[in-house]
Design a protein around this motif. Structure first.
Motif, PDB file in Angstrom:
ATOM      1  N   VAL A   1      45.581  75.003  41.952  1.00 50.07           N
ATOM      2  CA  VAL A   1      44.694  76.164  41.992  1.00 50.07           C
ATOM      3  C   VAL A   1      43.720  76.052  40.830  1.00 50.07           C
ATOM      4  O   VAL A   1      44.117  75.760  39.697  1.00 50.07           O
ATOM      5  N   PHE A   2      42.441  76.303  41.119  1.00 46.40           N
ATOM      6  CA  PHE A   2      41.381  76.263  40.109  1.00 46.40           C
ATOM      7  C   PHE A   2      40.631  77.589  40.161  1.00 46.40           C
ATOM      8  O   PHE A   2      40.053  77.934  41.201  1.00 46.40           O
ATOM      9  N   ASP A   3      40.619  78.338  39.062  1.00 46.57           N
ATOM     10  CA  ASP A   3      39.851  79.594  39.030  1.00 46.57           C
ATOM     11  C   ASP A   3      39.490  79.948  37.589  1.00 46.57           C
ATOM     12  O   ASP A   3      40.036  79.392  36.638  1.00 46.57           O
ATOM     13  N   GLU A   4      38.550  80.860  37.445  1.00 50.46           N
ATOM     14  CA  GLU A   4      38.066  81.296  36.127  1.00 50.46           C
ATOM     15  C   GLU A   4      37.741  80.103  35.238  1.00 50.46           C
ATOM     16  O   GLU A   4      38.257  79.946  34.126  1.00 50.46           O
ATOM     17  N   ILE A   5      36.841  79.273  35.743  1.00 51.07           N
ATOM     18  CA  ILE A   5      36.433  78.051  35.051  1.00 51.07           C
ATOM     19  C   ILE A   5      34.923  78.092  34.869  1.00 51.07           C
ATOM     20  O   ILE A   5      34.184  78.412  35.807  1.00 51.07           O
ATOM     21  N   SER A   6      34.447  77.748  33.692  1.00 52.19           N
ATOM     22  CA  SER A   6      33.008  77.821  33.410  1.00 52.19           C
ATOM     23  C   SER A   6      32.200  76.857  34.259  1.00 52.19           C
ATOM     24  O   SER A   6      31.065  77.146  34.627  1.00 52.19           O
ATOM     25  N   GLY A   7      32.768  75.679  34.548  1.00 51.56           N
ATOM     26  CA  GLY A   7      32.059  74.667  35.318  1.00 51.56           C
ATOM     27  C   GLY A   7      32.704  74.412  36.661  1.00 51.56           C
ATOM     28  O   GLY A   7      33.159  75.333  37.340  1.00 51.56           O
ATOM     29  N   SER A   8      32.747  73.155  37.066  1.00 52.27           N
ATOM     30  CA  SER A   8      33.265  72.787  38.377  1.00 52.27           C
ATOM     31  C   SER A   8      34.790  72.849  38.401  1.00 52.27           C
ATOM     32  O   SER A   8      35.451  72.866  37.362  1.00 52.27           O
TER      33      SER A   8
ATOM     34  N   ALA B   1      42.857  61.314  46.796  1.00 48.96           N
ATOM     35  CA  ALA B   1      43.127  62.339  47.800  1.00 48.96           C
ATOM     36  C   ALA B   1      43.058  63.713  47.149  1.00 48.96           C
ATOM     37  O   ALA B   1      43.843  64.017  46.237  1.00 48.96           O
ATOM     38  N   VAL B   2      42.104  64.542  47.582  1.00 48.50           N
ATOM     39  CA  VAL B   2      41.952  65.914  47.112  1.00 48.50           C
ATOM     40  C   VAL B   2      42.385  66.802  48.279  1.00 48.50           C
ATOM     41  O   VAL B   2      41.619  67.036  49.214  1.00 48.50           O
ATOM     42  N   GLU B   3      43.599  67.288  48.247  1.00 49.53           N
ATOM     43  CA  GLU B   3      44.187  67.919  49.425  1.00 49.53           C
ATOM     44  C   GLU B   3      44.940  69.196  49.075  1.00 49.53           C
ATOM     45  O   GLU B   3      45.648  69.260  48.069  1.00 49.53           O
ATOM     46  N   ASP B   4      44.756  70.211  49.925  1.00 50.96           N
ATOM     47  CA  ASP B   4      45.535  71.457  49.878  1.00 50.96           C
ATOM     48  C   ASP B   4      45.352  72.221  48.574  1.00 50.96           C
ATOM     49  O   ASP B   4      46.263  72.944  48.128  1.00 50.96           O
ATOM     50  N   ASN B   5      44.191  72.102  47.956  1.00 54.67           N
ATOM     51  CA  ASN B   5      43.909  72.846  46.732  1.00 54.67           C
ATOM     52  C   ASN B   5      43.186  74.156  47.055  1.00 54.67           C
ATOM     53  O   ASN B   5      42.508  74.278  48.081  1.00 54.67           O
ATOM     54  N   LEU B   6      43.313  75.117  46.162  1.00 58.91           N
ATOM     55  CA  LEU B   6      42.581  76.378  46.228  1.00 58.91           C
ATOM     56  C   LEU B   6      41.609  76.423  45.059  1.00 58.91           C
ATOM     57  O   LEU B   6      42.023  76.307  43.898  1.00 58.91           O
ATOM     58  N   VAL B   7      40.313  76.572  45.369  1.00 60.63           N
ATOM     59  CA  VAL B   7      39.274  76.589  44.335  1.00 60.63           C
ATOM     60  C   VAL B   7      38.441  77.850  44.536  1.00 60.63           C
ATOM     61  O   VAL B   7      37.835  78.040  45.603  1.00 60.63           O
ATOM     62  N   HIS B   8      38.383  78.708  43.540  1.00 63.62           N
ATOM     63  CA  HIS B   8      37.588  79.935  43.669  1.00 63.62           C
ATOM     64  C   HIS B   8      37.194  80.453  42.289  1.00 63.62           C
ATOM     65  O   HIS B   8      37.830  80.160  41.293  1.00 63.62           O
TER      66      HIS B   8
END
Length: 599
Positions: free
Chosen positions: A384-391, A402-409
């Motif tokens: 899970v990737f969130d509340e990040i200044s950049g990408s 393999a970039v799989e089944d991640n949540l990015v918001h």
């Protein structure tokens, strides 16, 4: 074969043996023990972290030359204790420092000395706090000058510590947002002169020099005419949950914070990020990181260089000259950095192989979340990737990632041109079954070039992309992606909903995109689902069997080597029901997004 296990706990001691009953206190002590065990491995080496906040005084660096890799076919695994079970430990690896010594004034502001820190992010009571901002620009009538700006109002002269001010320019190019530092403010009763920091301001004028033709005017574009938002000044501290840093005295900075109603001085924890790198790896292999929460890291690039001169994706200008790009067919020109620099990440792995990052949470980070570069056989799975200044995730010049089944918001909170997922000139990369939502620009970006081939973008769910900037889409691809359809990029089975700002494309093939197959995707509520006329033009791109709610411009007269066939236009108002009524559409919807979750 027997495993070797070590344990780490905030309540441990580094002079203990690292057992479950006598755990190490720090990751560094565990790493030292691992290095002594990897030379003759007969099983995996597993380091389990107990629940708690593990504050890192320095970056945790993995290097093959130091014995951090697995060997003899076995892996080194760093994990939250009980990973994958109902009792999995909640483990936070933090690069932050708790701020103490708070006092409060009659205005309700909290203040604390922070030495030489200049935080751009803050965590208060476990929640992000924003920099204090004025969102209606400079007051009065504003004129841009060679060195900055002049306004016919005296108000800015009362803003304290002007050298800490940062001006923000959303849409300096439609797809870019710039940040520039102020050097000084002066004036009299009738006007104010604002001098910008150099050489950043002059570089910005060179970079953002563009002309668009066919827009009904002369085509000139001045994204630097005036800033839209002003950040980091005590005068702007009106909203609860915001902060500003005063740097009047070098090395003796002061943090000012406007508390939320439920926060209490001395009881609510305030953490400022200190480390710029939490985790880094160089040439390491057979390594697994799983179950961690990576938090409270910073990036001082804009402070060091006087600004953030964004161009596209993660690319920015930091040094060198500029290249003029003719967009062709009388469309105009733009300038780009001749030596583009890429946004760094707070967790980065370079030249690694057989590495897995699984089930981690990247949050409250001041650069990008994760960068994989020049790597081979890497799995980025179910994070899970969130509340990040950049990408969120960036993959550069790598093979079989393999970039799989991640949540990015909710990424790109500060550098708003940043994509959720970025792949740069990589080979056999798979971006599949990820869920990406509420991002300021593109959801997924795939950039091509001489090295790129065999990229698979499969069954991703992208919703509410393009929340801040324009000229992008849910999925964006540029430049050649190989040398044939067989070795090019495949974009299949993705669902793109709600591409928000104006002038956007759900599936955007741009800037000489070539050797791309766009097959069986769904696009709903974008300005237009695809674009067929770009500069430089598309070559060898096929749009086949897609579902969308509008007919793209030029659909009946595509470029010579571009194929559009078997696509279905459904009513915008009844689109969801209509696409589910088609077996192929229902299948695409069922497969898109993270696996194992009900849609």
């Amino acid at each position: 074969m027997p495993e070797i296990r070590f344990f780490v706990s905030p309540g441990g001691r580094d002079d203990w043996p690292g057992t479950a009953d006598q755990p190490f206190a720090t990751p560094k002590a565990a790493q030292k023990a691992v290095r002594a065990a990897t030379a003759n491995m007969t099983g995996d080496v597993i380091v389990s972290f107990m629940t708690g906040v593990h504050r890192l005084d320095e970056s945790l660096v993995f290097a093959d030359t130091q014995g951090d890799s697995g060997s003899n076919g076995f892996r080194v695994i760093y994990q939250a204790h009980g990973y994958g079970t109902a009792t999995q430990a909640k483990v936070e690896l933090s690069g932050g420092r708790e701020i103490t010594g708070w006092t409060t004034g009659d205005d309700g502001l909290w203040t604390a000395p922070i030495g030489d820190l200049t935080p751009r992010r803050l965590t208060v009571g476990g929640r992000p706090a924003a920099r204090a901002a004025r969102t209606d620009g400079l007051p009065g009538t504003v004129t841009k000058t060679a060195a900055g700006y002049v306004t016919d109002r005296a108000e800015p002269q009362a803003w304290p510590d002007p050298s800490g001010l940062e001006f923000v320019y959303p849409g300096v190019y439609p797809w870019s947002e710039a940040r520039l530092a102020v050097a000084s403010i002066s004036g009299d009763a009738s006007s104010t002169t604002i001098t910008m920091a150099q050489p950043a301001f002059d570089n910005a004028k060179s970079l953002y020099d563009a002309k668009w033709h066919g827009d009904g005017g002369d085509g000139t574009w001045d994204g630097l005419a005036a800033p839209s938002t002003l950040e980091n000044n005590v005068a702007f501290l009106t909203e609860p949950g915001t902060f500003a840093v005063s740097r009047t005295e070098a090395g003796d900075h002061v943090l000012h914070y406007r508390p939320r109603p439920d926060e209490e001085i001395g009881k609510t924890t305030v953490v400022a990020p200190v480390l710029e790198t939490l985790i880094s790896g160089q040439s390491v292999h057979d390594l697994v990181l799983r179950g961690f929460t990576f938090t409270d890291a910073t990036w001082s690039g804009p402070t060091r260089t006087g600004g953030y001169l964004h161009y596209h994706g993660n690319a920015r200008h930091e040094r060198g000259g500029f290249q003029k790009i003719d967009l062709g067919a009388g469309m105009g020109y733009v300038h780009v950095p001749a030596e583009p620099a890429q946004l760094p990440a707070n967790v980065s792995l370079t030249s690694v192989s057989r590495v897995v990052l699984e089930g981690n949470h990247f949050t409250r980070l001041g650069a990008g979340g994760l960068l994989i570069e020049d790597a081979t056989d890497v799995g980025i799975v179910a994070n899970v990737f969130d509340e990040i200044s950049g990408s969120g995730i960036a993959v550069h010049t790598s093979t079989r990632v393999a970039v799989e089944d991640n949540l990015v918001h909710h990424i790109g909170t500060e550098y708003r041109g940043s994509p959720g997922v970025l792949v740069v000139e990589s080979v056999e990369t798979t971006v599949a079954h990820n869920e990406i939502h509420d991002v300021p620009h593109n959801g997924i970006v795939i950039t091509g070039g001489e090295r790129a081939k065999d990229t698979q973008v499969i069954s991703n769910l992208v919703e509410r992309s393009m929340g801040k900037l324009m000229d992008g889409g849910g999925i964006y691809l540029s430049a050649p992606q190989g040398s044939s359809f067989a070795g090019g990029a495949m974009v299949r089975g993705n669902v793109i909903r709600d591409v928000l700002t104006s002038y956007n494309f759900g599936l955007y093939t741009d800037y000489g995109a070539a050797w791309i197959t766009v097959l069986g995707n769904i696009v709903h509520r974008a300005d237009t689902p695809i674009v067929l006329q770009v500069g430089p033009p598309l070559e060898n791109v096929a749009f086949v069997g897609n579902f969308w709610d509008a007919l793209p411009d030029g659909y009946d007269t595509p470029p010579e080597t571009v194929t559009v066939a078997g696509n279905t236009v459904l009513s915008k108002e009844s689109f969801e029901d209509a696409v589910r009524a088609v077996p192929a559409g229902e299948d695409i919807l069922a497969r898109a997004g993270r696996r194992g979750l009900e849609r």
